[in-house]
Write an enzyme that holds these catalytic residues in place. Structure first.
Site, mmCIF file in Angstrom:
data_model
loop_
_atom_site.group_PDB
_atom_site.id
_atom_site.type_symbol
_atom_site.label_atom_id
_atom_site.label_comp_id
_atom_site.label_asym_id
_atom_site.label_seq_id
_atom_site.Cartn_x
_atom_site.Cartn_y
_atom_site.Cartn_z
ATOM 1 N N CYS A 147 -4.749 2.418 -3.669
ATOM 2 C CA CYS A 147 -3.473 2.895 -3.090
ATOM 3 C C CYS A 147 -2.337 1.910 -3.329
ATOM 4 O O CYS A 147 -1.449 1.754 -2.483
ATOM 5 C CB CYS A 147 -3.596 3.203 -1.597
ATOM 6 S SG CYS A 147 -4.750 4.511 -1.249
ATOM 7 N N HIS A 178 0.869 -1.181 0.000
ATOM 8 C CA HIS A 178 0.000 0.000 0.000
ATOM 9 C C HIS A 178 0.906 1.232 0.000
ATOM 10 O O HIS A 178 2.014 1.190 0.537
ATOM 11 C CB HIS A 178 -0.843 -0.041 1.282
ATOM 12 C CG HIS A 178 -1.920 0.978 1.389
ATOM 13 N ND1 HIS A 178 -1.674 2.274 1.759
ATOM 14 C CD2 HIS A 178 -3.256 0.883 1.196
ATOM 15 C CE1 HIS A 178 -2.827 2.936 1.794
ATOM 16 N NE2 HIS A 178 -3.803 2.115 1.463
ATOM 17 N N GLN A 192 -4.574 -5.274 6.984
ATOM 18 C CA GLN A 192 -5.543 -6.218 6.403
ATOM 19 C C GLN A 192 -5.509 -7.588 7.063
ATOM 20 O O GLN A 192 -6.188 -8.500 6.597
ATOM 21 C CB GLN A 192 -5.275 -6.374 4.891
ATOM 22 C CG GLN A 192 -5.457 -5.111 4.086
ATOM 23 C CD GLN A 192 -6.903 -4.611 4.053
ATOM 24 O OE1 GLN A 192 -7.840 -5.313 4.451
ATOM 25 N NE2 GLN A 192 -7.094 -3.387 3.603
ATOM 26 N N LYS A 202 -10.812 -0.552 10.308
ATOM 27 C CA LYS A 202 -10.920 -1.748 9.474
ATOM 28 C C LYS A 202 -11.317 -2.970 10.306
ATOM 29 O O LYS A 202 -11.352 -4.084 9.810
ATOM 30 C CB LYS A 202 -9.594 -2.024 8.758
ATOM 31 C CG LYS A 202 -9.252 -0.974 7.695
ATOM 32 C CD LYS A 202 -7.979 -1.341 6.979
ATOM 33 C CE LYS A 202 -7.354 -0.180 6.244
ATOM 34 N NZ LYS A 202 -8.022 0.122 4.965
ATOM 35 N N ASP A 235 2.959 -4.276 8.135
ATOM 36 C CA ASP A 235 1.734 -3.518 7.894
ATOM 37 C C ASP A 235 0.603 -4.536 7.984
ATOM 38 O O ASP A 235 0.360 -5.298 7.044
ATOM 39 C CB ASP A 235 1.796 -2.861 6.507
ATOM 40 C CG ASP A 235 0.458 -2.237 6.123
ATOM 41 O OD1 ASP A 235 -0.538 -2.449 6.827
ATOM 42 O OD2 ASP A 235 0.423 -1.539 5.092
HETATM 43 N N1 PMP Z 1 -1.909 -0.643 4.589
HETATM 44 C C1 PMP Z 1 -2.826 -1.435 4.021
HETATM 45 C C2 PMP Z 1 -2.432 -2.808 3.582
HETATM 46 C C3 PMP Z 1 -4.124 -0.954 3.851
HETATM 47 O O1 PMP Z 1 -5.038 -1.728 3.280
HETATM 48 C C4 PMP Z 1 -4.447 0.349 4.292
HETATM 49 C C5 PMP Z 1 -5.839 0.918 4.120
HETATM 50 N N2 PMP Z 1 -6.372 0.745 2.840
HETATM 51 C C6 PMP Z 1 -3.444 1.119 4.884
HETATM 52 C C7 PMP Z 1 -2.186 0.592 5.017
HETATM 53 C C8 PMP Z 1 -3.701 2.513 5.370
HETATM 54 O O2 PMP Z 1 -4.544 2.494 6.473
HETATM 55 P P1 PMP Z 1 -5.096 3.866 7.084
HETATM 56 O O3 PMP Z 1 -5.736 4.596 5.946
HETATM 57 O O4 PMP Z 1 -6.084 3.417 8.113
HETATM 58 O O5 PMP Z 1 -3.945 4.592 7.661
#
Ligand code: PMP
Length: 420
Positions: A368, A125, A205, A228, A202
């Protein structure tokens, strides 16, 4: 189908039975972006505001004591949920992005020199890429990327080749938010540690969907978001090993993160306050604690099994669709999400028709992960992602919708032929 959770769970989520779509029932398949909240979480938030709210760690009065107690209780709830040893290792942030930036700024700036390397992957991401690009600009350290195999798994042979004595940190997602790939964090951590590198996971997910124990594999940093996992937005977690966090300089400066301030300097507070400058996300943290209670009551292992059934059903059904390209691996090593693309139909058109005509909410775009999409030779995909309140009927609806969109966008000749 015994692995499925009861359909009645949906009734705990007011928005899912609300009139979002003018009479259409809502099929919510955009859970990888953000989930919905059960009544239990909404009630917990309302209760704090109605009965217990004041700033934390400040006033010597009843409400401040109550909200401080609830806030610190939330930290303990998170600690137990991820298997951390101490609450000092649990930092409340505003989300995964903020957590990763904290490590890149604080640990990165203090520890990386020109020539050092940070190893990340092409499936990350943006929030596990851009902070490291910025760190590389500041420090002169080099960013390297583990490639993926043709079926969307991490190329572990390339990982081993890229992992050298120059690698100081491996920053990797436990589950790809686009491919759905479940990465082998055990193996990555063991190999990174053997090479003398730290590991940041990270886990945005994975923490909401499958069991986690930060001590096995023994990760160094872990980041995830409350929104999430049925919690409020505006709160997330950075887990870090105490010895590492202790040695790191504070990132943001201000109130709460100090022991003492003089005009010519300050001494930082102990953990975890050192990394929580200013008024923290008090109510979101308390809401997140209620979300963890809810998840624990159902059981995170049961949630994972439920999503695996849904994912397998969706994968099997979507595999039959003509012209579809499913991104990422086969159901083995895949979490509860599926992204797909078609040559002739843009993801946005897909998502629009699915929403407007079928009441199915999916995500369309690059999620993203622009570098990953570029690598796959596409600019966008459509993503369906599942959670505990989805049921097989939701997948039927998705598949029906996809068939209808295809018909709508079929070339004229083929449409005429079908009518005959
Ligand atoms: N890492 C991953 C794998 C994600 O899916 C996301 C959210 N789509 C993020 C980071 C970013 O999370 P946040 O917007 O809650 O900071």
């Amino acid at each position: 189908m015994s692995a499925l959770l009861p359909a009645a769970l949906r009734d705990d989520f007011p928005i899912l039975s609300g009139n979002v779509l003018d009479g259409h029932p809502l099929i919510f398949l955009d859970n990888a972006a953000s989930t919905q909240r059960p009544r239990q979480v909404i009630d917990a938030i309302r209760n704090v505001y109605e009965r217990d709210y004041a700033n934390v760690h400040r006033g010597i009065h009843t409400l401040s004591e109550r909200s401080t107690e609830l806030y610190e209780h939330a930290r303990e709830k998170v600690r137990a949920f991820i298997g951390a040893e101490h609450t000092r290792e649990v930092i409340f942030t505003s989300g995964t992005t903020a957590s990763i930036n904290l490590v890149a700024r604080s640990w990165g700036d203090a520890n990386l020199q020109p020539g050092d390397e940070v190893l990340t992957t092409v499936m990350e991401h943006h929030s596990n890429l851009v902070p490291w690009q910025q760190m590389a600009e500041r420090t002169g350290a080099v960013l390297r990327h583990v490639p993926i195999t043709s079926d969307g798994r991490l190329d572990m042979q390339a990982f081993e080749e890229l992992l050298t004595e120059r690698t100081k940190l491996v920053a990797v997602s436990s589950v790809s938010n686009t491919l759905g790939t479940i990465n082998p964090i055990d193996e990555i951590t063991a190999k990174a540690h053997a090479a003398g590198a730290l590991v940041l996971v990270d886990a945005a997910q994975s923490v909401p969907h499958m069991p986690i124990d930060v001590r096995a594999p023994d990760v160094d940093f872990l980041a995830f978001s409350g929104h999430k996992m049925l919690g409020p937005s505006g709160v997330g977690i950075l887990y870090g090993k105490e010895s590492l966090l202790d040695a790191m300089p504070p990132f943001l400066g201000g109130g709460s993160m100090i022991n003492e301030v003089r005009l010519d300097g300050f001494t930082p507070a102990e953990l975890p306050a050192k990394f929580e400058a200013g008024t923290p996300p008090i109510v979101p943290a308390i809401g997140m604690s209620a979300a963890i209670d809810y998840l624990n009551q159902i059981g995170i292992e049961a949630i994972h099994r439920h999503e695996q059934v849904l994912m397998q059903l969706a994968y099997d059904a979507l595999s039959q669709v003509e012209g579809i390209k499913i991104l990422g691996p086969t159901p083995k090593d895949r979490a509860g999400l599926i992204s797909f693309s078609f040559d002739r139909i843009h993801a946005h058109e897909f998502a629009q028709v699915l929403n407007d005509q079928f009441g199915v909410a999916v995500r369309a775009g690059h999620h993203c992960t622009q570098p990953l999409h570029a690598l796959l030779g596409i600019t966008a995909s459509t993503r369906a992602s599942f959670y505990l309140y989805n049921q097989p009927e939701d997948i039927d609806r998705l598949v029906e919708g996809i068939a209808a969109v295809q018909k709508m966008f079929a070339p004229r000749g083929r449409r005429r032929k079908r009518k005959q």
